[in-house]
Design an enzyme around this catalytic site. Sequence first.
Site, PDB file in Angstrom:
ATOM      1  N   GLU A 181       0.963  -1.420  -0.187  1.00 19.24           N
ATOM      2  CA  GLU A 181      -0.075   0.162   0.148  1.00 19.24           C
ATOM      3  C   GLU A 181       1.261   1.579   0.085  1.00 19.24           C
ATOM      4  O   GLU A 181       2.113   1.255   0.694  1.00 19.24           O
ATOM      5  CB  GLU A 181      -0.834   0.278   1.129  1.00 19.24           C
ATOM      6  CG  GLU A 181      -1.867   1.232   0.962  1.00 19.24           C
ATOM      7  CD  GLU A 181      -3.012   0.892   2.449  1.00 19.24           C
ATOM      8  OE1 GLU A 181      -3.564  -0.306   2.297  1.00 19.24           O
ATOM      9  OE2 GLU A 181      -4.218   1.878   2.454  1.00 19.24           O
ATOM     10  N   LYS A 303      -3.776  -0.486  13.975  1.00 22.00           N
ATOM     11  CA  LYS A 303      -4.741   0.954  13.386  1.00 22.00           C
ATOM     12  C   LYS A 303      -6.058   0.308  13.691  1.00 22.00           C
ATOM     13  O   LYS A 303      -7.167  -0.322  12.979  1.00 22.00           O
ATOM     14  CB  LYS A 303      -4.287   1.018  11.776  1.00 22.00           C
ATOM     15  CG  LYS A 303      -5.356   1.778  10.993  1.00 22.00           C
ATOM     16  CD  LYS A 303      -5.616   2.302  10.123  1.00 22.00           C
ATOM     17  CE  LYS A 303      -5.971   3.118   8.845  1.00 22.00           C
ATOM     18  NZ  LYS A 303      -5.205   3.406   6.716  1.00 22.00           N
ATOM     19  N   GLU A 307     -10.273   4.360   8.718  1.00 21.98           N
ATOM     20  CA  GLU A 307     -10.634   4.042   7.395  1.00 21.98           C
ATOM     21  C   GLU A 307     -11.365   2.778   7.846  1.00 21.98           C
ATOM     22  O   GLU A 307     -10.845   1.552   7.141  1.00 21.98           O
ATOM     23  CB  GLU A 307      -9.267   4.215   6.809  1.00 21.98           C
ATOM     24  CG  GLU A 307      -8.844   5.958   6.988  1.00 21.98           C
ATOM     25  CD  GLU A 307      -7.779   6.209   5.928  1.00 21.98           C
ATOM     26  OE1 GLU A 307      -6.803   5.128   6.152  1.00 21.98           O
ATOM     27  OE2 GLU A 307      -7.476   7.153   5.643  1.00 21.98           O
ATOM     28  N   LYS A 381       0.416  10.739  13.713  1.00 19.32           N
ATOM     29  CA  LYS A 381       1.075  11.584  12.354  1.00 19.32           C
ATOM     30  C   LYS A 381       1.510  12.521  12.681  1.00 19.32           C
ATOM     31  O   LYS A 381       1.185  13.858  13.103  1.00 19.32           O
ATOM     32  CB  LYS A 381       0.252  11.602  10.962  1.00 19.32           C
ATOM     33  CG  LYS A 381      -0.248  10.229  10.461  1.00 19.32           C
ATOM     34  CD  LYS A 381      -1.060  10.579   9.777  1.00 19.32           C
ATOM     35  CE  LYS A 381      -1.331   8.900   8.999  1.00 19.32           C
ATOM     36  NZ  LYS A 381      -1.607   8.607   7.913  1.00 19.32           N
ATOM     37  N   ASP A 386      -2.530  14.406   7.172  1.00 19.87           N
ATOM     38  CA  ASP A 386      -2.526  13.205   6.749  1.00 19.87           C
ATOM     39  C   ASP A 386      -0.739  13.309   5.497  1.00 19.87           C
ATOM     40  O   ASP A 386      -0.569  13.363   4.405  1.00 19.87           O
ATOM     41  CB  ASP A 386      -3.083  12.631   5.936  1.00 19.87           C
ATOM     42  CG  ASP A 386      -2.984  10.838   5.637  1.00 19.87           C
ATOM     43  OD1 ASP A 386      -2.196  10.714   5.696  1.00 19.87           O
ATOM     44  OD2 ASP A 386      -4.208  10.529   4.881  1.00 19.87           O
ATOM     45  N   GLU A 414       3.981   8.952  -0.687  1.00 19.45           N
ATOM     46  CA  GLU A 414       2.699   9.227  -1.146  1.00 19.45           C
ATOM     47  C   GLU A 414       2.223  10.761  -2.109  1.00 19.45           C
ATOM     48  O   GLU A 414       1.429  10.750  -2.693  1.00 19.45           O
ATOM     49  CB  GLU A 414       2.012   8.325   0.189  1.00 19.45           C
ATOM     50  CG  GLU A 414      -0.182   8.443  -0.412  1.00 19.45           C
ATOM     51  CD  GLU A 414      -0.132   8.326   0.637  1.00 19.45           C
ATOM     52  OE1 GLU A 414      -0.264   7.934   2.256  1.00 19.45           O
ATOM     53  OE2 GLU A 414      -1.759   8.144   0.795  1.00 19.45           O
TER      54      GLU A 414
HETATM   55  C1  GCV Z   1      -2.072   2.601   5.772  1.00 20.09           C
HETATM   56  C2  GCV Z   1      -2.910   7.861   3.756  1.00 20.09           C
HETATM   57  C3  GCV Z   1      -3.480   6.966   3.198  1.00 20.09           C
HETATM   58  C4  GCV Z   1      -3.416   5.278   3.475  1.00 20.09           C
HETATM   59  C5  GCV Z   1      -2.550   4.788   4.643  1.00 20.09           C
HETATM   60  C6  GCV Z   1      -3.620   5.762   5.873  1.00 20.09           C
HETATM   61  C7  GCV Z   1      -2.807   5.304   6.974  1.00 20.09           C
HETATM   62  O1  GCV Z   1      -4.820   7.498   4.024  1.00 20.09           O
HETATM   63  O2  GCV Z   1      -3.395   6.896   2.019  1.00 20.09           O
HETATM   64  O3  GCV Z   1      -3.095   3.886   2.556  1.00 20.09           O
HETATM   65  O4  GCV Z   1      -3.068   3.522   4.931  1.00 20.09           O
HETATM   66  O5  GCV Z   1      -3.278   6.788   5.369  1.00 20.09           O
HETATM   67  O6  GCV Z   1      -2.135   6.432   7.551  1.00 20.09           O
HETATM   68  O7  GCV Z   1      -3.071   3.884   7.713  1.00 20.09           O
END
Ligand code: GCV
Length: 700
Positions: A181, A303, A307, A381, A386, A414
């Site tokens: 990912e 996590k 999400e 974070k 993000d 990313e």
């Molecule tokens: C692993 C962002 C990324 C997701 C990631 C998420 C996270 O939203 O786009 O791919 O998921 O962060 O940190 O859990």
Amino acid sequence: MSVPTGQASADPGELTWHAAWLPPEAFRALGSRDVLVHGGGPLVDTVLDEVTRACARYGGRVWHSPPWDVDADLVLASRDDGPVANAAAEAARLRATPAVDGVGNGSLGDEGFLLARVNGVTVVLADAPAGLLYGLFHVVRLGAAAFDDDRPARRHQPALARRMLDHWDNVAVHPVSGQIERGYAGGSIFWRDGAARRDPARLRDYGRLLAACGVNAISVNNVNVHDTEARLLTDRLDDVAEIADVLRPYGVRVHLAVTFAAPVVLGGLPTADPLDDRVRAWWVAATQRVYQRIPDFGGYLVKADSEGRPGPFTYGRDHAEGANLLADALAPHGGVVRWRAFVYNHHQDWRDRSTDRARAAHDHFTPLDGRFRDNVILQVKFGPVDFQVREPVSPVIAAMPATRVAVELQVTQEYTGQQRHVCHLGPWWAEVLRFPPWGEGGATVADVVAGDAGGGLVAVANVGDDPFWTGHPLAQANLYAFGRLAWDPRLDPGAILDEWIELTWLPTTTGDPELVRRTLHEIMDDSWRTYERYTAPLGVGFMVRPGHHYGPDVDGYEYTAWGTYHFADRDGVGVDRTRATGTGFTGQYPKPWSDVYESLERCPDELLLFFHHVPYRHVLHSGRTVIQHIYDTHFAGVEEVAAMRRRWQALAGAVAPAAYERVAERLDEQFRSAVEWRDQVNTYFFRKSGVPDAHGRRIH
Ligand code: GCV
């Protein structure tokens, strides 16, 4: 044990990856010396093996047994390894006297070392084997300088005890996120198509790179734990143990991302409620089995309620109850649970202006401060949203004094060009780590996460099975910078880049090392700011294409459930996060920042649109209007990429052709993409505002 050195090769069956920052040539200075290694155990064996191979290549000699008073150029001695090694260490210490006296008193810790050069002998002393390993790599970094003039003794100890990389690697290829990912460097070095790759040579080389920049922990699977990956905790534990076995000699402890629903999906229980006795017993038993198999296992990464991932909210429990469940199972074994604070509502109604994703982590977690077990690390974070190219530092970092907090960065690019763009992030991370949450002169972010009491620094990894490790060869420098800043957040990012250049682009790989060094600095030093210039302006963030997050889409997320990021209309742009008229997010900061960010006059330009909605003709501290700033920076950013490309072209013939071609091809794409960003962003804001460019440049 033999250690591969990772050379690209045309020969099938040979190693097919490049050496990154430790090609054999990096060991030339050390390998041509007489070296004495004292100490025992697997990490000292690693040191010995590194030294032996270097000496075999470059004509030096190695001793690992008496006589201790051999006339060596370099002595690497562990002080804690019983009377024999202590005698050796004492001999080394005496040789370095008086340099070591005074400085050498007191413990050097689990990972520290002391380095001196006196009377023609370079001495590295450590109290634990890991210190010797880090000392060795320090000597490698110094190169010939380690054997030049006398050097007063200096203690080297990591400021942060925990320096970790999180791999978002999937075991089975996921239909949406793929093998990794947010991975931009090919497949995973751990997994392929549902199975372990079992490529110990490559893994060992990776462990070596990590140790050489200071990383000491890793998690081997994606935080979004899908069905196959969930089983790494139970019936696929052997796969994890094999990775741990390979990385252990480089001082890297393995962690696992686990699903909070494991008792249900793996254990067949009807619930994963953290207060249910059956659930507690299940985690205790599962964790015991992990430690039976991997005695130095690091712990779990979770996590939860984020999400779409399962978590304690399903059972009406809070995140302290969820995290403590796992912490209790891990505590008897010395493990930690890393609990991510990335919890927010991704089912928002864009019409509802009171919902603010930036507020979410603070709203959820600060009421829980003091309720987490000692072995819980809350992983936050670095910014409140993000991993954008510019965000303020997350207010959570300053708001949890009774909780062990770790800061999470994103080395995988990313949101910063996906390893197709040069975006050297060391300067950005240094800025984040030095930020003083309670005002100038006070403690910094690095201080909050430092030492045993802190949770350290974590980053999402950028490595895959690509021959250059990171897709873009220059993205290796981000991984290196992460490790070095985690070891010492006060290091100058420019000096770190120099280290990486010197270790990676060695004279044997180029006809003109000085030209290469100068050019890499010219291309990379300011590349983070260049990227910022041609993408989302003034801290507003998230103007990317939804889903894959590459390339511009100004309104891509604007009316979605994931959050709204710029609120641009014909009159102005930016998110009002003030207490006076907005979401109140500024109130989550302590003073002075709560006031600085609240104030339109005092808010730093680069974060203006993160905190305020302003008219296009609002004048920045720079003297330019917001709209003119948008136009100017987008034109400038593209020019800067064009210059990067020209500079790189001057290296044709000066660096290895494969690396040259790879970087050249990526710079072409970066230029194309930067033009696209410039044109879409400028056109969007020109059409919204109707304000022409003061310099009359072409806006479509
Ligand atoms: C692993 C962002 C990324 C997701 C990631 C998420 C996270 O939203 O786009 O791919 O998921 O962060 O940190 O859990």
